[in-house]
Scaffold this motif. Structure first.
Motif, PDB file in Angstrom:
ATOM      1  N   LYS A   7       0.877  -1.138   0.092  1.00 26.89           N
ATOM      2  CA  LYS A   7       0.043   0.059  -0.047  1.00 26.89           C
ATOM      3  C   LYS A   7       0.908   1.169  -0.111  1.00 26.89           C
ATOM      4  O   LYS A   7       0.579   2.216  -0.444  1.00 26.89           O
ATOM      5  CB  LYS A   7      -0.974   0.261   1.365  1.00 26.89           C
ATOM      6  N   ASP A   8       1.991   1.201   0.640  1.00 27.00           N
ATOM      7  CA  ASP A   8       3.044   2.146   0.965  1.00 27.00           C
ATOM      8  C   ASP A   8       4.338   1.586   1.033  1.00 27.00           C
ATOM      9  O   ASP A   8       4.618   0.509   1.230  1.00 27.00           O
ATOM     10  CB  ASP A   8       2.697   3.388   1.929  1.00 27.00           C
ATOM     11  N   ILE A   9       5.347   2.495   1.297  1.00 32.50           N
ATOM     12  CA  ILE A   9       6.566   2.092   1.713  1.00 32.50           C
ATOM     13  C   ILE A   9       6.777   1.212   2.799  1.00 32.50           C
ATOM     14  O   ILE A   9       6.235   1.636   3.929  1.00 32.50           O
ATOM     15  CB  ILE A   9       7.787   3.149   1.798  1.00 32.50           C
ATOM     16  N   ASN A  10       7.115  -0.107   2.537  1.00 25.11           N
ATOM     17  CA  ASN A  10       6.864  -1.076   3.914  1.00 25.11           C
ATOM     18  C   ASN A  10       5.667  -1.090   4.539  1.00 25.11           C
ATOM     19  O   ASN A  10       5.504  -1.563   5.588  1.00 25.11           O
ATOM     20  CB  ASN A  10       7.971  -0.606   5.007  1.00 25.11           C
ATOM     21  N   GLU A  11       4.452  -0.810   3.932  1.00 28.27           N
ATOM     22  CA  GLU A  11       2.996  -1.092   4.364  1.00 28.27           C
ATOM     23  C   GLU A  11       2.423  -2.162   3.472  1.00 28.27           C
ATOM     24  O   GLU A  11       2.084  -1.745   2.480  1.00 28.27           O
ATOM     25  CB  GLU A  11       2.445   0.128   4.395  1.00 28.27           C
ATOM     26  N   ARG A  12       2.325  -3.270   3.977  1.00 30.10           N
ATOM     27  CA  ARG A  12       1.756  -4.339   3.023  1.00 30.10           C
ATOM     28  C   ARG A  12       0.422  -4.559   3.273  1.00 30.10           C
ATOM     29  O   ARG A  12      -0.269  -4.515   4.646  1.00 30.10           O
ATOM     30  CB  ARG A  12       2.460  -5.713   3.310  1.00 30.10           C
ATOM     31  N   MET A  13      -0.363  -5.451   2.517  1.00 30.52           N
ATOM     32  CA  MET A  13      -1.687  -5.859   2.609  1.00 30.52           C
ATOM     33  C   MET A  13      -1.350  -7.274   3.193  1.00 30.52           C
ATOM     34  O   MET A  13      -0.518  -7.609   3.557  1.00 30.52           O
ATOM     35  CB  MET A  13      -2.333  -6.014   1.225  1.00 30.52           C
ATOM     36  N   GLU A  14      -2.509  -8.010   3.652  1.00 32.34           N
ATOM     37  CA  GLU A  14      -2.516  -9.286   4.457  1.00 32.34           C
ATOM     38  C   GLU A  14      -1.479 -10.346   3.637  1.00 32.34           C
ATOM     39  O   GLU A  14      -0.913 -10.894   4.096  1.00 32.34           O
ATOM     40  CB  GLU A  14      -3.776  -9.975   4.713  1.00 32.34           C
ATOM     41  N   LYS A  15      -1.862 -10.403   2.000  1.00 31.63           N
ATOM     42  CA  LYS A  15      -1.206 -11.233   1.350  1.00 31.63           C
ATOM     43  C   LYS A  15      -1.504 -10.621  -0.064  1.00 31.63           C
ATOM     44  O   LYS A  15      -2.426 -10.026  -0.300  1.00 31.63           O
ATOM     45  CB  LYS A  15      -1.769 -12.683   1.325  1.00 31.63           C
ATOM     46  N   PRO A  16      -0.466 -11.237  -0.683  1.00 31.87           N
ATOM     47  CA  PRO A  16      -0.519 -10.751  -2.234  1.00 31.87           C
ATOM     48  C   PRO A  16      -1.741 -11.071  -2.911  1.00 31.87           C
ATOM     49  O   PRO A  16      -2.328 -12.160  -2.871  1.00 31.87           O
ATOM     50  CB  PRO A  16       0.911 -11.425  -2.909  1.00 31.87           C
ATOM     51  N   VAL A  17      -2.322 -10.347  -4.091  1.00 28.72           N
ATOM     52  CA  VAL A  17      -3.350 -10.635  -4.698  1.00 28.72           C
ATOM     53  C   VAL A  17      -3.153 -10.394  -6.338  1.00 28.72           C
ATOM     54  O   VAL A  17      -2.572  -9.440  -6.739  1.00 28.72           O
ATOM     55  CB  VAL A  17      -4.574  -9.619  -4.325  1.00 28.72           C
ATOM     56  N   ILE A  18      -3.523 -11.319  -6.987  1.00 30.08           N
ATOM     57  CA  ILE A  18      -3.125 -11.308  -8.307  1.00 30.08           C
ATOM     58  C   ILE A  18      -4.155 -10.751  -8.914  1.00 30.08           C
ATOM     59  O   ILE A  18      -5.419 -10.882  -8.956  1.00 30.08           O
ATOM     60  CB  ILE A  18      -2.969 -12.795  -9.295  1.00 30.08           C
ATOM     61  N   THR A  19      -4.018  -9.349  -9.558  1.00 27.11           N
ATOM     62  CA  THR A  19      -4.952  -8.528 -10.011  1.00 27.11           C
ATOM     63  C   THR A  19      -4.979  -8.530 -11.814  1.00 27.11           C
ATOM     64  O   THR A  19      -6.004  -8.319 -12.284  1.00 27.11           O
ATOM     65  CB  THR A  19      -4.785  -7.033  -9.901  1.00 27.11           C
ATOM     66  N   ILE A  20      -3.842  -8.923 -12.223  1.00 27.17           N
ATOM     67  CA  ILE A  20      -3.930  -9.424 -13.833  1.00 27.17           C
ATOM     68  C   ILE A  20      -3.325 -10.796 -13.883  1.00 27.17           C
ATOM     69  O   ILE A  20      -2.114 -11.133 -13.791  1.00 27.17           O
ATOM     70  CB  ILE A  20      -3.033  -8.398 -14.692  1.00 27.17           C
ATOM     71  N   PRO A  21      -4.219 -11.881 -14.167  1.00 31.19           N
ATOM     72  CA  PRO A  21      -3.512 -13.291 -14.167  1.00 31.19           C
ATOM     73  C   PRO A  21      -2.638 -13.495 -15.434  1.00 31.19           C
ATOM     74  O   PRO A  21      -2.818 -12.503 -16.362  1.00 31.19           O
ATOM     75  CB  PRO A  21      -4.902 -14.063 -13.961  1.00 31.19           C
ATOM     76  N   LEU A  22      -1.810 -14.570 -15.534  1.00 27.39           N
ATOM     77  CA  LEU A  22      -1.371 -14.842 -16.614  1.00 27.39           C
ATOM     78  C   LEU A  22      -2.152 -15.299 -17.671  1.00 27.39           C
ATOM     79  O   LEU A  22      -3.242 -16.026 -17.490  1.00 27.39           O
ATOM     80  CB  LEU A  22      -0.102 -15.996 -16.236  1.00 27.39           C
ATOM     81  N   HIS A  23      -1.667 -14.964 -18.810  1.00 24.30           N
ATOM     82  CA  HIS A  23      -2.739 -14.960 -19.939  1.00 24.30           C
ATOM     83  C   HIS A  23      -1.972 -16.330 -20.978  1.00 24.30           C
ATOM     84  O   HIS A  23      -0.631 -16.295 -21.439  1.00 24.30           O
ATOM     85  CB  HIS A  23      -2.642 -13.809 -20.970  1.00 24.30           C
ATOM     86  N   GLY A  24      -2.549 -17.476 -21.255  1.00 27.01           N
ATOM     87  CA  GLY A  24      -2.295 -18.429 -22.059  1.00 27.01           C
ATOM     88  C   GLY A  24      -1.478 -19.399 -21.380  1.00 27.01           C
ATOM     89  O   GLY A  24      -1.105 -19.398 -20.086  1.00 27.01           O
ATOM     90  N   SER A  25      -1.008 -20.334 -22.123  1.00 28.49           N
ATOM     91  CA  SER A  25      -0.297 -21.587 -21.422  1.00 28.49           C
ATOM     92  C   SER A  25       1.103 -21.264 -21.678  1.00 28.49           C
ATOM     93  O   SER A  25       1.768 -20.626 -22.387  1.00 28.49           O
ATOM     94  CB  SER A  25      -0.624 -22.667 -22.404  1.00 28.49           C
ATOM     95  N   LEU A  26       1.787 -22.243 -20.593  1.00 26.78           N
ATOM     96  CA  LEU A  26       3.586 -21.832 -20.674  1.00 26.78           C
ATOM     97  C   LEU A  26       3.827 -23.348 -20.850  1.00 26.78           C
ATOM     98  O   LEU A  26       5.156 -23.686 -20.457  1.00 26.78           O
ATOM     99  CB  LEU A  26       4.128 -21.128 -19.361  1.00 26.78           C
ATOM    100  N   GLU A  27       3.064 -24.245 -21.362  1.00 33.93           N
ATOM    101  CA  GLU A  27       3.236 -25.433 -21.509  1.00 33.93           C
ATOM    102  C   GLU A  27       4.674 -25.859 -22.186  1.00 33.93           C
ATOM    103  O   GLU A  27       5.178 -25.362 -23.244  1.00 33.93           O
ATOM    104  CB  GLU A  27       2.350 -26.338 -22.308  1.00 33.93           C
TER     105      GLU A  27
END
Ligand code: 5GP
Length: 154
Positions: free
Chosen positions: A63-83
């Motif tokens: 949220k700010d310098i050294n101020e974190r949320m509870e856990k990381p949240v994916i806001t843009i997921p990976l697109h497509g396969s990495l097979e």
């Protein structure tokens, strides 16, 4: 918290050092850039290594310098396969390492055959030590893309 200010020149040299290591030890098929901090290094590495494909994932944690949320949240997921792909995850810094933990998990779930992590920097307390990194610091790093042209420092 003390801060360390990096110049574009220092960052570019660090990216070249990472590129050298990757070329020697792990030439990737795909670079996964972690938004926002990993994107500029990811794109630069892609060009230096000769047009390696770049994919993006966005994870919010701070949220700010050294101020974190509870856990990381994916806001843009990976697109497509990495097979079957050799993937290097690129971020600016591994601090707690929690963001990278989430990203490594996502990249594995997308089918990557090999996964490595490259960061410009790491903090001594991180739980994810990147496979490739350039320097360690316990300070808050200010990257050149975070700075405005004119900055008044206290
Ligand atoms: P972590 O999940 O490892 O705690 O932090 C991941 C993300 O938080 C980094 O990719 C970066 O965007 C941000 N971050 C953590 N420490 C620093 C720092 O010292 N300077 C800057 N600019 N960002 C940081």
């Amino acid at each position: 918290m003390d801060k360390v200010y990096l110049t574009w020149w220092q960052v570019d040299r660090a990216i070249f050092a990472l590129a050298e290591e990757l070329r020697k030890n792990f030439m990737p098929d795909v670079i996964v850039g972690v938004a926002r901090g990993g994107l500029i290094p990811a794109v630069r590495l892609s060009h230096i290594l000769g047009d390696v494909e770049v994919k993006v994932i966005d994870v919010k944690f701070y949220k700010d310098i050294n101020e974190r949320m509870e856990k990381p949240v994916i806001t843009i997921p990976l697109h497509g396969s990495l097979e079957g792909k050799k993937v290097v995850i690129v971020d600016d810094v591994s601090d707690t390492g929690k963001t990278l933990e989430v990203v490594i998990d996502e990249v594995r779930k997308a089918g990557a055959s090999e996964v490595k992590v490259a960061c410009l920097s790491m903090k001594p307390w991180t739980k994810v030590v990147p496979d490739f990194y350039v320097f360690r610091t316990d300070k808050w790093i200010v990257f050149p893309w975070e700075e405005f042209p004119v900055v008044v420092r206290e």
